[in-house]
Design an enzyme around this catalytic site. Structure first.
Site, PDB file in Angstrom:
ATOM      1  N   GLY B  53      33.690   9.503  36.608  1.00  0.00           N
ATOM      2  CA  GLY B  53      32.421   8.798  36.866  1.00  0.00           C
ATOM      3  C   GLY B  53      32.283   8.444  38.364  1.00  0.00           C
ATOM      4  O   GLY B  53      33.174   8.414  38.970  1.00  0.00           O
ATOM      5  N   THR B  54      31.091   8.104  38.882  1.00  0.00           N
ATOM      6  CA  THR B  54      30.956   7.936  40.504  1.00  0.00           C
ATOM      7  C   THR B  54      30.490   6.605  40.591  1.00  0.00           C
ATOM      8  O   THR B  54      31.104   5.837  40.721  1.00  0.00           O
ATOM      9  CB  THR B  54      30.268   9.190  40.950  1.00  0.00           C
ATOM     10  OG1 THR B  54      29.176   9.492  39.817  1.00  0.00           O
ATOM     11  CG2 THR B  54      31.268  10.497  40.982  1.00  0.00           C
ATOM     12  N   THR B  55      29.145   6.826  41.216  1.00  0.00           N
ATOM     13  CA  THR B  55      28.857   5.440  42.175  1.00  0.00           C
ATOM     14  C   THR B  55      28.143   4.270  41.437  1.00  0.00           C
ATOM     15  O   THR B  55      27.257   4.417  40.548  1.00  0.00           O
ATOM     16  CB  THR B  55      27.609   6.078  42.975  1.00  0.00           C
ATOM     17  OG1 THR B  55      28.203   7.417  43.662  1.00  0.00           O
ATOM     18  CG2 THR B  55      27.549   4.907  44.205  1.00  0.00           C
ATOM     19  N   ALA B 228      28.719  14.540  43.616  1.00  0.00           N
ATOM     20  CA  ALA B 228      29.224  13.960  42.267  1.00  0.00           C
ATOM     21  C   ALA B 228      28.301  12.785  41.681  1.00  0.00           C
ATOM     22  O   ALA B 228      28.505  12.303  40.909  1.00  0.00           O
ATOM     23  CB  ALA B 228      30.496  13.299  42.479  1.00  0.00           C
TER      24      ALA B 228
END
Lengths: 250, 281
Positions: B53-55, B228
């Site tokens: 998972g990213t931001t 991403a």
């Protein structure tokens, strides 16, 4: 070596049951009633910190009478059981029936084990369903039996009288205020069936499992001003119906 | 309670032992195999590819705090999931957003939610916001072994402090180190870009609506420069998860509300692709 006295098993069990019942009868009662939007728990309990009614899981609550340390222990055990089960499987897999079974097994073992004193507690485990017919209320006496209850139930000292009083007056589809008023009325009666005591909001512990609550956790305590307001609305309503002539004159 | 330990259907002795109000401690004693940090991992050569998972972005406003996250999970250069949710309510007055190994992170959040709920039920009172933040710290620290093998989880924790009557943000590193952030914070691969955007957009006196817009702008900027991070997906109608915590508790913005904010951000970008312009001096 001295020979131990012979005590017949019947006598031993009767003594233990007597001991537990006496302990339970010393405490004040708790009543649990179904109303249209859920289940309401009412206890006479002046303490704000030591609860007789508590949350176990999303839709399940617990009420107890008797010895505080014993039922508190069972309550914590129940919360751990429910949380662990919900974590291992799913939140929907935690049911009042499962919990009541575990409690019954535990109480039953303690009751019949000679080495231990029987627990002086009586429990109620209730689960609120999507509709009133899905509600479940289980009463668990000290000896490990389970009684499936409907409508209204009382445990604790004087529970037989309170129970029959409730059974006569409880009906399906009561509002919360109506159910609460009936519960308070039943608790205020003394052992002779007179109702001279007045229970105020400060002396009551009230909680509901409210199926209309948007949150996942349906348990909610009714405290302070909200409780006084609910008690007042109902007493105002009853005085009105008692004296219809006044209304006519106006 | 010796008799209970042997028979099925009973509450085992550990359940009836008075002790900690922590579900983690109980789990550690009763079923340690269920704790995520207790697993031993086989030795692996090189990096393994798992969904990440990213931001996540958070910002404080006058009466609360906003926590938001994009919807993308990546596995190397592949988009593993377009509509993953990475922001969750922790309890009534706090929320947690996660970046890092998605599977572990979701499990950690589940356990964290349960930890707070369990404490609340046993004690009859909620933990302080600091207390909650510290519990999360402990959980991340428990995951350190896995983090060193490449399975890191780095959350962002935001909540409304009912004692101090304001929103607060806590950020973490993989060792469980915790620091309180003033104003705004971000975590995950796109966090650098999101932070850069918020630096220019964020002001203390923004309203809730403006703060939410600023956060969506920041996520847009993160998606713009970080492969991403996913931007608002107009064709599939997938928008960032935006949550707000105020005095009234946790609230998640409806998708339709986020959609209209995302649309206005996008309209602005059609004119200025780099977003709103700040004064030079």
């Amino acid at each position: 070596m001295s020979t131990p006295f012979y005590v017949s098993p019947q006598q031993a069990m009767a003594d233990r049951a007597e001991y537990a019942r006496k302990g339970i009868a010393r405490g004040r009662s708790v009543v649990v009633l179904q109303y249209t939007d859920g289940i309401v728990f009412v206890a006479e309990n002046p303490s704000r910190a030591l609860h007789k009614v508590s949350e176990i899981y999303d839709r399940i609550a617990f009420a107890a009478v008797g010895k505080y340390n014993e039922f508190e222990n069972l309550r914590i055990g129940g919360v751990r059981y429910a949380d662990l089960r919900g974590y291992t499987y799913d939140r929907d897999d935690v049911t009042a029936r499962g919990l009541a079974n575990v409690y019954a097994q535990t109480l039953g073992t303690i009751f019949s084990s000679v080495g231990e004193k029987p627990y002086e507690v009586e429990l109620i485990v209730a689960e609120v369903g999507a509709a009133p017919e899905d509600d479940q209320i289980y009463r668990l006496p000290h000896d490990g039996s389970i009684v499936d209850e409907h409508g209204a139930v009382a445990v604790g000292g004087n529970s037989d009288q309170i129970g029959s009083y409730l059974d006569q007056r409880h009906r399906d589809g009561m509002t919360l205020a109506e159910a609460l008023a009936l519960a308070v009325e039943s608790l205020a009666r003394d052992s002779n069936g007179n109702s001279e005591r007045q229970l105020t909001a400060e002396q009551l512990e009230v909680a509901v499992l409210d199926r209309t609550r948007p949150q996942q956790r349906k348990f909610k305590r009714i405290l302070g001003r909200q409780l006084s307001r609910l008690l007042e609305t109902e007493s105002a309503a009853t005085t009105k119906t008692d004296e219809p002539s006044d209304d006519d004159e106006e | 309670m010796e008799a209970n330990t042997r028979k099925p259907g009973h509450l085992p002795a550990a359940f009836l032992t008075p002790g900690s109000s922590s579900f983690l401690d109980f789990l550690g004693e009763h079923s340690p195999e269920l704790l995520p940090g207790n697993r031993t991992l086989p030795a692996v050569k090189g990096a393994i590819e798992l969904p990440h998972g990213t931001t996540i972005v958070a910002a404080v406003f006058d009466s609360g705090v906003v926590l938001a996250g994009d919807r993308r999970a990546t596995m190397g250069n592949v988009i593993a999931q377009r509509d993953i949710e990475k922001v969750f309510p922790a309890d009534e007055f706090s929320a947690v957003g996660i970046a890092g190994t998605a599977g572990l992170a979701v499990e950690m959040v589940k356990l964290f939610q349960l930890e707070l709920e369990h404490y609340e039920k046993i004690e009859g009172a909620t933990l302080s916001l600091e207390g909650k933040a510290n519990r999360l710290s402990t959980m991340i620290r428990g995951n350190l072994g896995m983090a060193l093998q490449g399975l890191a989880v780095v959350p962002l924790f935001a909540g409304y402090d009912t004692d101090r009557a304001r929103g607060r943000i806590f950020s973490y590193d993989v060792t469980g180190g915790r620091s309180e952030e003033l104003g705004f914070a971000s975590t995950g691969s796109g966090s650098v870009f999101a932070r850069g955007a918020l630096k220019k957009l964020y002001r203390k006196d923004l309203t809730e609506q403006q703060t939410v817009t600023a956060v969506v702008q920041a996520l847009y900027d993160a998606a713009d420069d970080d492969s991403a991070t996913g931007g608002p997906d107009m064709t599939r109608r997938i928008f960032p998860v935006v949550t707000v915590i105020t005095e009234d508790g946790y609230r998640r913005y409806a998708d339709s509300d986020v959609a209209s904010i995302a649309r206005s951000v996008l309209d602005g970008r059609l004119e200025f692709p780099d977003g709103p312009r700040a004064e030079v001096l």
